[in-house]
Design a protein around this motif. Structure first.
Motif, short mmCIF file in Angstrom:
data_model
loop_
_atom_site.label_atom_id
_atom_site.label_comp_id
_atom_site.label_asym_id
_atom_site.label_seq_id
_atom_site.Cartn_x
_atom_site.Cartn_y
_atom_site.Cartn_z
N ILE A 32 0.84 -1.21 0.00
CA ILE A 32 0.00 0.00 0.00
C ILE A 32 0.87 1.26 0.00
O ILE A 32 0.61 2.21 -0.74
CB ILE A 32 -0.97 -0.02 1.20
N LYS A 33 1.94 1.23 0.80
CA LYS A 33 2.83 2.39 0.86
C LYS A 33 3.54 2.63 -0.46
O LYS A 33 3.73 3.78 -0.88
CB LYS A 33 3.87 2.21 1.99
N LYS A 56 -4.35 -7.23 -4.71
CA LYS A 56 -4.14 -8.66 -4.57
C LYS A 56 -3.76 -9.00 -3.12
O LYS A 56 -4.28 -9.96 -2.54
CB LYS A 56 -3.04 -9.13 -5.52
N LYS A 57 -2.87 -8.20 -2.55
CA LYS A 57 -2.45 -8.43 -1.17
C LYS A 57 -3.64 -8.27 -0.21
O LYS A 57 -3.76 -9.02 0.77
CB LYS A 57 -1.34 -7.47 -0.76
N LEU A 58 -4.50 -7.29 -0.48
CA LEU A 58 -5.68 -7.10 0.36
C LEU A 58 -6.60 -8.32 0.27
O LEU A 58 -7.11 -8.81 1.30
CB LEU A 58 -6.44 -5.84 -0.05
N ASP A 59 -6.81 -8.82 -0.94
CA ASP A 59 -7.65 -10.01 -1.12
C ASP A 59 -7.04 -11.23 -0.41
O ASP A 59 -7.76 -12.03 0.20
CB ASP A 59 -7.86 -10.31 -2.60
N GLN A 60 -5.73 -11.36 -0.49
CA GLN A 60 -5.06 -12.46 0.20
C GLN A 60 -5.19 -12.31 1.71
O GLN A 60 -5.36 -13.29 2.43
CB GLN A 60 -3.58 -12.52 -0.20
N GLY A 61 -5.12 -11.06 2.19
CA GLY A 61 -5.29 -10.81 3.61
C GLY A 61 -6.66 -11.22 4.09
O GLY A 61 -6.81 -11.78 5.18
N VAL A 62 -7.68 -10.98 3.27
CA VAL A 62 -9.04 -11.41 3.61
C VAL A 62 -9.10 -12.94 3.65
O VAL A 62 -9.66 -13.52 4.57
CB VAL A 62 -10.06 -10.85 2.60
N ASN A 70 -14.77 -6.11 4.72
CA ASN A 70 -15.27 -4.76 4.49
C ASN A 70 -14.14 -3.73 4.53
O ASN A 70 -14.15 -2.77 3.76
CB ASN A 70 -16.33 -4.39 5.53
N LYS A 71 -13.16 -3.96 5.40
CA LYS A 71 -12.02 -3.05 5.45
C LYS A 71 -11.22 -3.14 4.16
O LYS A 71 -10.77 -2.12 3.63
CB LYS A 71 -11.11 -3.38 6.64
N ALA A 72 -11.05 -4.36 3.66
CA ALA A 72 -10.31 -4.55 2.41
C ALA A 72 -11.04 -3.87 1.25
O ALA A 72 -10.41 -3.21 0.42
CB ALA A 72 -10.11 -6.03 2.13
N ALA A 73 -12.36 -4.02 1.21
CA ALA A 73 -13.14 -3.40 0.14
C ALA A 73 -13.04 -1.88 0.21
O ALA A 73 -12.88 -1.21 -0.82
CB ALA A 73 -14.59 -3.84 0.23
#
Length: 87
Positions: A32-33, A56-62, A70-73
């Motif tokens: 993200i940074k 992609k990293k956000l989806d993997q985190g979910v 919801n935070k990822a979205a």
């Protein structure tokens, strides 16, 4: 310290999982940074590529239970908005 064998094993497993989750969180924050740095620099091509990586990293985190869906979205939406403003 636990005395029971199964409790000792759980302590080891939890330590290992905590280390893995910490590494995944760090990788997510780094992605993200990097995207936000590219947006500030004004590099459209790099920002678009880094957006895909961050999403992609956000989806993997979910999927791994590190980030709430919801935070990822919400975060993906915010990043997409920044990318759209850049273009």
């Amino acid at each position: 310290m636990p005395n029971i064998k199964s409790a000792k094993k759980r302590v080891k497993v939890i330590e290992k999982k905590t280390a893995i989750n910490t590494a995944r969180k760090t990788a997510l924050k780094t992605a993200i940074k990097k995207f936000e740095a590219a947006v500030v620099a004004g590099d459209k091509a790099a920002a678009a590529a880094l957006y895909n990586e961050a999403a992609k990293k956000l989806d993997q985190g979910v999927a791994h239970g590190i980030v709430h869906k919801n935070k990822a979205a919400r975060k993906k939406s915010q990043l997409a908005l920044k990318l759209a403003k850049l273009a």
